[in-house]
Design a protein around this motif. Structure first.
Motif, short mmCIF file in Angstrom:
data_model
loop_
_atom_site.label_atom_id
_atom_site.label_comp_id
_atom_site.label_asym_id
_atom_site.label_seq_id
_atom_site.Cartn_x
_atom_site.Cartn_y
_atom_site.Cartn_z
N UNK A 265 1.08 -1.26 0.37
CA UNK A 265 0.18 0.23 0.34
C UNK A 265 0.80 1.33 0.18
N UNK A 266 1.76 1.35 0.95
CA UNK A 266 2.59 2.62 0.75
C UNK A 266 3.59 2.65 -0.81
N UNK A 267 4.41 1.54 -1.11
CA UNK A 267 4.31 1.90 -2.40
C UNK A 267 3.28 2.15 -3.45
N UNK A 268 2.46 1.70 -3.82
CA UNK A 268 1.41 2.56 -4.63
C UNK A 268 1.19 3.80 -4.16
N UNK A 269 1.66 3.98 -3.26
CA UNK A 269 0.94 5.54 -2.72
C UNK A 269 2.83 6.03 -2.94
N UNK A 270 4.01 5.14 -3.52
CA UNK A 270 4.96 6.29 -3.65
C UNK A 270 6.02 6.39 -2.61
N UNK A 271 6.11 5.75 -1.63
CA UNK A 271 7.10 5.52 -0.72
C UNK A 271 7.76 4.17 -0.75
#
Length: 267
Positions: free
Chosen positions: A59-65
């Motif tokens: 989920x974080x990677x989908x937000x660019x984190x």
């Protein structure tokens, strides 16, 4: 997803932001029925927490984190920088959940302010854990890992002097159950993970156990060796024919032969 009870930010030795996630659990209440074996709730909760942390990373990677699981040792020491303490049994004690806590760490590619230790009383020095440990692993001046039942139960072979104290699969929690830092926690009705003992020995639940606690812990050798000694410690004679059949097994034959010899002499 596991409802993590708390989350803290700290820094790794390399200076990266580390998100610590604390998943609380409680030991199962009451005794098991004859012929039933129980799995320590730590392992299912730890597996659930691991899977939940991976979902959070996605989920974080989908937000660019940028995020990744923290795989290095020393997670407990990093947790102490944010709260709690490490007891004589070397377990981390959360101020709210005590030692009944599974921890997951996620490295983040963002800079976050660290949570400071709010201060906790630490070990009470009552020596309750020292008195209750049947193998003297917990001592007043330290901890002897090679004497810990939990350490040996996770090995390919379990020496009989440690196997004789196995009262559940995957874990010994005697030092936690007696600890005052855990006594004040609110009572709950935790889920109970139980299996038919003979069916475990016949490997009918191996896949279920692997799914429940993860393949790294739920190896065939660990499951069978612990179940074999559980038969001895509960004197569950209906399992004797299955134990006899396992005496020639290359992985668990030694434990089976020992337990069969002891129980057969009592028939």
């Amino acid at each position: 997803m596991v409802p993590f009870g708390d989350a803290k930010f700290t820094k790794t030795e390399e200076g990266k932001t580390l998100l610590l996630l604390f998943a609380p659990y409680r030991p199962a209440n009451g005794k098991t029925k004859a012929g039933i074996t129980r799995i320590s709730p730590y392992y299912p909760v730890s597996q659930q927490a691991h899977l939940a942390a991976k979902e959070l990373i996605e989920a974080l990677e989908k937000k660019g984190i940028g995020a990744q699981l923290y795989h290095k040792n020393g997670l407990k020491k990093l947790a102490v920088k944010t709260c709690g303490f490490i007891g004589r049994n070397t377990l981390f004690y959360h101020p709210q959940f005590g030692s009944f806590t599974a921890i997951q760490g996620i490295e983040l590619d963002v800079d976050m302010e660290e949570d400071s230790n709010p201060g906790s009383s630490g070990c009470a020095g009552c020596n309750a854990c020292v008195k209750v440990c049947p193998t003297n692993a917990v001592q007043s001046d330290g901890f002897l890992r090679e004497q810990c039942i939990r350490h040996h139960s996770n090995q390919p072979e379990i020496p009989s002097q440690f196997g004789q104290y196995i009262y559940q699969l995957m874990g010994c929690e005697r030092c936690q159950g007696c600890c005052p830092a855990n006594k004040s926690l609110p009572e709950k009705n935790p889920p109970v993970y139980e299996f038919d003992l003979i069916e475990v020995l016949e490997e009918k639940h191996t896949k279920d156990i692997k799914k429940l606690i993860g393949a790294n812990y739920a190896t065939r050798t660990r499951i069978l060796n612990q179940a074999i000694f559980y038969v001895l410690n509960t004197r569950y004679m209906p399992a004797l024919p299955v134990i006899a059949a396992l005496r020639e097994d290359k992985q668990v034959g030694s434990a089976a032969a020992y337990v069969y010899k002891v129980l057969a002499s009592q028939v």
